[in-house]
Design an enzyme around this catalytic site. Structure first.
Site, short mmCIF file in Angstrom:
data_model
loop_
_atom_site.label_atom_id
_atom_site.label_comp_id
_atom_site.label_asym_id
_atom_site.label_seq_id
_atom_site.Cartn_x
_atom_site.Cartn_y
_atom_site.Cartn_z
N GLY A 64 20.45 -40.01 9.91
CA GLY A 64 20.30 -38.79 10.91
C GLY A 64 18.38 -38.69 11.84
N ALA A 65 17.35 -38.43 10.96
CA ALA A 65 16.04 -38.42 11.50
C ALA A 65 16.09 -38.66 12.98
CB ALA A 65 15.11 -38.35 10.32
N GLY A 69 4.13 -4.37 2.85
CA GLY A 69 5.30 -3.57 3.06
C GLY A 69 5.82 -4.38 3.57
N GLY A 70 7.19 -3.23 4.03
CA GLY A 70 7.90 -3.55 5.65
C GLY A 70 6.41 -3.76 7.07
C1 HXC Z 1 -2.13 7.26 4.09
C2 HXC Z 1 -4.15 6.08 2.99
C3 HXC Z 1 -2.54 4.47 3.46
C4 HXC Z 1 -1.72 5.47 3.58
C5 HXC Z 1 -5.25 3.88 2.28
N1 HXC Z 1 -4.81 5.16 3.24
N2 HXC Z 1 -4.17 3.63 2.81
N3 HXC Z 1 -3.79 6.93 3.89
N4 HXC Z 1 -1.82 6.38 3.92
N5 HXC Z 1 -0.75 4.55 2.88
C6 HXC Z 1 -6.83 5.96 3.31
C7 HXC Z 1 -7.38 5.81 1.28
O1 HXC Z 1 -7.04 7.50 1.39
C8 HXC Z 1 -8.85 6.33 1.61
O2 HXC Z 1 -8.84 7.29 2.17
C9 HXC Z 1 -8.47 5.37 2.86
O3 HXC Z 1 -7.24 5.42 3.88
C10 HXC Z 1 -9.13 3.99 2.61
O4 HXC Z 1 -8.35 3.09 1.49
P1 HXC Z 1 -8.76 2.78 0.26
O5 HXC Z 1 -8.17 3.08 -0.97
O6 HXC Z 1 -10.43 3.57 -0.21
O7 HXC Z 1 -9.74 1.54 0.56
P2 HXC Z 1 -9.43 0.36 -0.47
O8 HXC Z 1 -9.90 0.50 -1.71
O9 HXC Z 1 -9.74 -0.85 0.72
O10 HXC Z 1 -7.98 -0.26 -0.69
C11 HXC Z 1 -7.31 -0.07 0.50
C12 HXC Z 1 -5.34 -0.64 -0.13
C13 HXC Z 1 -5.50 0.67 -0.83
C14 HXC Z 1 -5.29 -1.91 -1.00
C15 HXC Z 1 -4.70 -0.85 1.41
O11 HXC Z 1 -5.60 1.89 0.45
C16 HXC Z 1 -3.36 1.07 -0.82
O12 HXC Z 1 -3.54 0.24 -1.83
N6 HXC Z 1 -2.99 1.91 0.25
C17 HXC Z 1 -1.74 2.55 0.22
C18 HXC Z 1 -0.67 1.22 0.48
C19 HXC Z 1 0.30 1.71 0.32
O13 HXC Z 1 1.45 1.48 -0.84
N7 HXC Z 1 1.33 0.98 1.65
C20 HXC Z 1 2.20 1.99 1.49
C21 HXC Z 1 3.11 -0.04 1.50
S1 HXC Z 1 4.94 0.79 2.39
P3 HXC Z 1 -10.70 8.19 2.14
O14 HXC Z 1 -10.58 9.48 3.33
O15 HXC Z 1 -11.14 8.23 0.82
O16 HXC Z 1 -11.14 7.46 3.00
C22 HXC Z 1 4.64 0.55 3.58
C23 HXC Z 1 5.93 0.92 4.00
C24 HXC Z 1 5.91 0.01 5.47
O17 HXC Z 1 3.94 0.19 4.59
C25 HXC Z 1 8.20 0.13 6.06
C26 HXC Z 1 7.82 -0.51 7.31
C27 HXC Z 1 9.39 -0.76 7.12
#
Ligand code: HXC
Length: 529
Positions: free
Chosen positions: A419-420, A184-185
């Site tokens: 040019g290079a 993401g961001g």
């Molecule tokens: C809160 C999160 C989290 C998140 C993971 N966790 N991502 N909690 N916010 N963004 C937590 C899970 O609930 C889990 O908690 C623990 O972290 C580990 O995650 P798992 O899924 O069990 O691990 P894994 O299978 O290794 O997968 C990792 C992952 C997946 C691929 C990162 O967790 C995932 O897809 N997360 C969401 C990613 C996402 O969409 N993020 C937002 C992106 S948008 P527990 O308690 O079970 O340990 C963004 C915008 C930013 O970031 C913009 C900035 C401008």
């Protein structure tokens, strides 16, 4: 005041020992992050924890933690019942080879290293300290992105970091190691920093993940293929380094820092060097083949010039027709930009121009002198290049060199065409010293192409056109395919024997050591982005 013995009573009734044990317990809790189960899961993925990484990165015992007991302030979705001291990021300062650095290391065991408001504030705090105190920031990224339960507050936290990344750019070196997810961001913080490093198989970076890609474009792609270390080190050029494991990645950060100053006001560190009786390198005489169309490896030229084993190549597997990297010459840090005849004949294309420009910008920001090794047949022709803006992208390299005020030296080993020739740190755009080897050919284009254009009619009308063409090619070669026309104009300062190159460069960079060059006063230039 008299010091009270451990265990004696204090004003509020608790013993000092009790208070100390509360601190010890909190400290232990913080150090356990999301708990042993999640630490084990992290290890099972072949990843180290945030703290283990810092221990390997920093000089032993030098880490001083800041914000160890910070917690999130969220009450949504049951978060108030889940609090972890430190809130998913370990921040502080320490030393690498005794030099101060600021660090943050995201802890995947706490909410997947996701970024909350408090987590972001901790990172911002160390970035601000780093900017005020003039020392590099190193970020070890391992995060699921924005803390989903916090919503916009988390997005704001990211923006706070991006803003500091931008303010810090060019002021202090910023290095990002991606050691897990970065999606993401969130990718835009590393993208603004100076160098990105990725670990094979355990890290990935993308703006939208495979699921979104599938929905929108119907492409089926794995995380690794979409944004793994291999992809970003070869296809996109997003990452500058790809390492096989976390330890190698950490060693790479340490090595990289050794070429850089602490901030833009300082010079890079200089290693002790005692000049040898002879700095001649006869091996350089035999690298450029007699046939101008035969490739050779510019890395051999680099190795022949710089201090033994001192070359650290950046972006090694991306846009291989240009090589960039750091090295030492007589113990001094230099940045090297070289055309690579072994790949696409060393031609400049879009990717090579961007790669070169970014590197030149970094070196100039941090007072690292530039050495250019030139063997370039020109810009790459074709619709693909034109339609994807070789004009704008080629101009990036031209602009970056033109604006660079660090000492700049060029050695033309063979071709410097069209040019290079201008772009590759020519005298006309501000290079300080320009050397050429006797094998140099400095011309508008290669002799055959030139003869075919300017003697087109003569060749066509000749009794034996083939023979006539060869005659004209020889004529053009004799006139232009050498360094002496340019030398007669002073565009080349000296034609040198290859074996003397190291000696000449040692002396040239020493002579340029105190160079002062200022650009016209303005707010900032408008680089063709
Ligand atoms: C809160 C999160 C989290 C998140 C993971 N966790 N991502 N909690 N916010 N963004 C937590 C899970 O609930 C889990 O908690 C623990 O972290 C580990 O995650 P798992 O899924 O069990 O691990 P894994 O299978 O290794 O997968 C990792 C992952 C997946 C691929 C990162 O967790 C995932 O897809 N997360 C969401 C990613 C996402 O969409 N993020 C937002 C992106 S948008 P527990 O308690 O079970 O340990 C963004 C915008 C930013 O970031 C913009 C900035 C401008």
């Amino acid at each position: 005041m008299e010091k009270q013995p451990r265990g004696s009573s204090t004003n509020n009734g608790d013993t000092r020992a009790e208070k100390n044990s509360i601190l010890a317990q909190k400290s232990q809790d913080a150090e356990l992050g999301g708990g042993q189960k999640r630490i084990d899961a992290q290890h099972n993925k072949g990843k180290l924890t945030a703290r283990e990484r810092l221990e390997l990165l920093l000089d032993k015992g030098s880490f001083q933690e800041i914000g160890k007991f910070v917690e999130h302030r969220s009450h949504e979705f049951g978060l108030e019942k889940q609090r972890f001291l430190g809130d998913g990021v370990v921040t502080g300062y320490g030393r690498i080879s005794r030099r101060l650095v600021y660090v943050f290391s995201q802890d995947f065991t706490v909410f997947g290293g996701s970024l909350s408001e408090a987590h972001a504030e901790k990172i911002v705090r160390i970035m601000e300290l780093a900017m005020k105190n003039g020392a590099p920031v190193i970020g070890l990224n391992d995060s699921g992105g924005a803390r989903i339960q916090e919503g916009v507050v988390s997005l704001g936290g990211y923006a706070d970091i991006f803003y500091r990344n931008t303010l810090a750019s060019g002021l202090i070196p910023q290095i990002s190691a991606v050691m897990g997810p970065c999606a993401g961001g969130a990718v835009y913080s590393p993208a603004i920093t100076d160098f990105i490093l990725m670990v094979e198989n355990t890290s990935y970076m993308f703006v939208t993940g495979p699921n979104v890609v599938k929905t929108v474009t119907h492409e089926e792609v794995s995380s690794e293929e979409l944004g793994g270390a291999m992809t970003h080190s070869t296809k996109s050029g997003v990452t500058h380094f790809r390492d096989a494991n976390e330890l190698q990645c950490i060693r790479r950060i340490q090595q990289l820092l050794s070429y850089m100053p602490q901030n833009c006001e300082e010079d890079p560190p200089q290693l002790p060097y005692s000049a040898k009786e002879s700095e001649q390198r006869p091996a350089l005489n035999n690298i450029v083949p007699d046939n101008p169309n035969q490739p050779y490896d510019m890395r051999e030229v680099v190795a022949g010039i710089v201090d033994t084993d001192s070359f650290l190549e950046v972006h090694q597997d991306y846009a291989e027709n240009i090589i960039v990297g750091f090295a030492r010459l007589g113990g001094r840090s230099i940045g090297i930009v070289g055309n690579q005849p072994a790949s696409l004949a060393g031609v400049l294309d879009i990717n090579a121009s961007k790669k070169g420009a970014r590197f030149v910008r970094f070196c100039d920001s941090f007072n690292i002198p530039l050495l250019v090794l030139e063997d370039v047949p020109g810009f790459l022709p074709g619709t693909d290049q034109e339609w994807n803006a070789i004009i704008t992208n080629g101009a990036k390299l031209l602009y970056a060199f033109s604006e660079a005020t660090v000492p700049r030296v060029t050695v033309i080993t063979r071709k410097a065409y069209g040019g290079a020739y201008d772009v590759m740190n020519s005298k006309h755009i501000g290079a300080d010293m320009n050397y050429a080897w006797p094998s140099a050919e400095i011309a508008v284009m290669g002799a055959k192409g030139a003869a075919e254009i300017i003697f087109k009619r003569e060749i066509k009308q000749a009794e034996n056109p083939e023979e006539q063409l060869q005659k004209k090619v020889d004529e053009y070669t004799e006139t232009f395919a050498n360094p002496y026309r340019a030398a007669s104009r002073g565009y080349v300062d000296e034609v040198i024997y290859p074996e003397d190159t190291r000696t000449k460069l040692l002396l040239a960079f020493e002579m340029l050591e105190n160079k002062v060059d200022k650009l016209p006063k303005k707010k900032h230039g408008n680089i063709p982005l």
